[in-house]
Design a protein around this motif. Structure first.
Motif, PDB file in Angstrom:
ATOM      1  N   THR A   1       0.855  -1.178   0.000  1.00 46.00           N
ATOM      2  CA  THR A   1       0.000   0.000   0.000  1.00 46.00           C
ATOM      3  C   THR A   1       0.899   1.238   0.000  1.00 46.00           C
ATOM      4  O   THR A   1       2.120   1.154   0.149  1.00 46.00           O
TER       5      THR A   1
ATOM      6  N   LEU B   1       3.412  -2.264  14.050  1.00 47.31           N
ATOM      7  CA  LEU B   1       2.206  -3.061  14.260  1.00 47.31           C
ATOM      8  C   LEU B   1       1.622  -2.835  15.652  1.00 47.31           C
ATOM      9  O   LEU B   1       0.409  -2.739  15.829  1.00 47.31           O
TER      10      LEU B   1
ATOM     11  N   GLU C   1      -0.195   0.230  15.837  1.00 45.82           N
ATOM     12  CA  GLU C   1      -1.233   0.243  14.804  1.00 45.82           C
ATOM     13  C   GLU C   1      -0.999   1.354  13.773  1.00 45.82           C
ATOM     14  O   GLU C   1      -1.924   1.994  13.289  1.00 45.82           O
TER      15      GLU C   1
ATOM     16  N   SER D   1      -1.133  -1.499   8.573  1.00 41.58           N
ATOM     17  CA  SER D   1      -1.935  -2.715   8.444  1.00 41.58           C
ATOM     18  C   SER D   1      -0.995  -3.898   8.233  1.00 41.58           C
ATOM     19  O   SER D   1       0.189  -3.726   7.918  1.00 41.58           O
TER      20      SER D   1
ATOM     21  N   ARG E   1      -1.050  -6.026   5.818  1.00 36.18           N
ATOM     22  CA  ARG E   1      -0.642  -6.061   4.407  1.00 36.18           C
ATOM     23  C   ARG E   1       0.501  -5.084   4.133  1.00 36.18           C
ATOM     24  O   ARG E   1       1.481  -5.427   3.468  1.00 36.18           O
TER      25      ARG E   1
ATOM     26  N   TYR F   1       2.642  -3.866   6.294  1.00 30.44           N
ATOM     27  CA  TYR F   1       3.850  -4.307   6.985  1.00 30.44           C
ATOM     28  C   TYR F   1       4.537  -5.452   6.243  1.00 30.44           C
ATOM     29  O   TYR F   1       5.761  -5.472   6.096  1.00 30.44           O
TER      30      TYR F   1
END
Length: 487
Positions: free
Chosen positions: A205, A252, A255, A258, A260, A262
């Motif tokens: 992303t 992570l 937060e 996400s 994906r 990461y």
């Protein structure tokens, strides 16, 4: 009694018979000339090592060399080999270049041995004692494509007698004093573009791209600081791998990313840490009969992979509550649309060229070769359903073949066209990611070894395909002059 219908007089000779005789005569002339050339060659073993290269058929020079001239030529050849190692040239290309220049200078008979980064030359003329000279090229293992292009063209000029030994020495001194083609900031931007390209190819992303670039900058600067401090490469790789895992865990935990994002960012940065050049060079050396050098590279590759896994394992032990690659066994890496894959590979190959000090005129070729290799790989995987390693092998063969053809036309070393494309389109980032993911699950997981083996096989396939492609694409640049009767 002769048949009246067949006139054997001179005026009525059969044209077909004369044509056959002419062909036989020309074939015999060529055969005798080749034998005489082989007999005149004082060092057939030297010339034989050029078989399959662009200098195939190059005869040793006929000029006699004094002991002092021979010593001077040998010193020049050792300097040439050292500079080619520093530029990141393949061992086979170094051997070809040294032998071709030696033959052109008339330095024969000559023995050459390359073991690791150690080059040994022996000149043993029949009327004097042999002379042995050796040099160790203490290279950092980097790549300087601008320097590689200059060395390639200097070798061509010397083989074609457009540059004598004195001119070669002056040119080599100029190459030694070359400043980096691109400043550090530009090279760092190139690596940022490369890691962004690989992140997108791993289904990343925009947030993942930004995180991947930030992590890349951190591990790049950390690596430079450790290198300046004299820390061995094993520990530098250990620290960098731990940073990739640790920074991801923090992202992570807070937060910021996400799963994906990461996963794709981690896969991209692991690609930059992989000893890809060493693995590719290992397979190339093993195939082109540099077994000892390949064994040395194998030890280094094993240590590099060991450092990667040790760094990840250390972070996994410290953060026991979190799987290091983030519940990542189920993460998928779907293929990009073909147009986006081509664009990402073109940008990544160009960026890889900048990071590798490529001259400006080489960058369009880098983009072209990156686009070509990813196109072949995608077609092989999605439309022909080839296994990953076979698709990469096919792409590497095509890449090596096209590079061999373009290299002779534009006076470039094939490696300068190939290296940027490998980094941008052929590396097994997702496979390496999955192997580390499976490894961090715990001792009960049996997938870590299989995933790692898959990543290594894909990387070895790159080297094997490049070697075969270079053989198929090699264009013999030295042509035997034809006699008027043969034209």
């Amino acid at each position: 009694m002769l048949d009246a219908g067949h006139d054997i007089g001179e005026g009525g000779a059969d044209p077909g018979a004369h044509m056959v005789k002419d062909r036989l005569r020309r074939a015999l002339r060529r055969l005798l000339r080749q034998r005489s050339r082989r007999a005149a060659s004082q060092d057939p073993a030297l010339v034989g090592l050029l078989a399959g290269s662009r200098f195939a058929g190059l005869p040793p020079g006929e000029n006699a060399m004094s002991a002092e001239q021979a010593r001077r030529a040998m010193a020049f050849l050792l300097d040439l080999a050292e500079q080619m190692f520093r530029a990141g040239a393949e061992t086979r290309q170094i051997e070809i270049s040294v032998i071709a220049v030696a033959a052109s200078c008339g330095l024969h008979p000559l023995e050459l041995s390359i073991v690791g980064h150690t080059v040994v030359l022996q000149h043993a003329p029949p009327d004097s004692d042999p002379r042995v000279m050796m040099k160790v090229a203490r290279s950092t293992g980097g790549r300087d494509l601008s320097r590689a292009v200059r060395l390639h063209r200097m070798v061509d000029a010397m083989v074609q007698h457009r540059l004598d030994l004195s001119g070669g020495e002056r040119t080599l001194e100029e190459i030694k004093r070359l400043e980096p083609r691109w400043p550090l900031g530009v090279r760092l931007a190139g690596r940022a573009a490369l890691v962004s390209s690989v992140t997108l190819q791993a289904n990343g992303t925009y947030a993942g791209v930004l995180f991947a670039v930030a992590v890349m900058v951190v591990i790049e600067r950390t690596g430079r600081v450790l290198a300046r401090g004299g820390v061995p490469g094993y520990y530098a790789t250990f620290v960098q791998a731990a940073l990739v895992a640790g920074l991801g865990i923090l992202a992570l935990d807070f937060e910021v990313l996400s799963l994906r994002a990461y996963a794709s960012a981690t896969a991209a940065n692991l690609v930059l840490l992989l000893p890809v050049r060493a693995v590719v060079s290992l397979s190339q050396d093993a195939i082109t009969r540099f077994g000892t050098t390949a064994a040395v590279r194998l030890i280094n590759v094993v240590m590099e992979f060991g450092a990667l896994f040790a760094g990840i394992a250390t972070v996994a032990f410290v953060a026991r509550d979190v799987q290091v690659v983030g519940h990542a066994q189920g993460v998928q890496f779907p293929s990009l649309p073909i147009w986006l894959a081509l664009l990402a590979a073109a940008v990544g190959a160009t960026a890889s060229g900048v990071a590798g000090q490529a001259p400006l005129r080489l960058l369009p070729f880098a983009a072209l070769m990156g686009t070509l290799s990813i196109a072949i790989r995608v077609v092989g995987r999605q439309y022909v359903s080839l296994p990953p390693a076979l698709a990469v092998l096919l792409a590497a063969i095509v890449l090596g073949t096209v590079a061999g053809r373009l290299a002779s036309r534009f006076r470039l070393p094939p490696g300068a066209l190939i290296t940027p494309a490998i980094s941008a389109s052929l590396l097994p980032g997702p496979d390496m990611y999955r192997s580390l993911s499976a490894y961090t699950v715990g001792p009960g997981s049996s997938r870590a070894g299989l995933q790692l083996l898959s990543a290594v096989i894909v990387t070895v396939a790159i080297g094997a395909g490049i070697v075969l492609g270079n053989i198929l694409g090699a264009k013999k640049e030295l042509r035997e002059e034809q006699t008027p009767q043969e034209q």
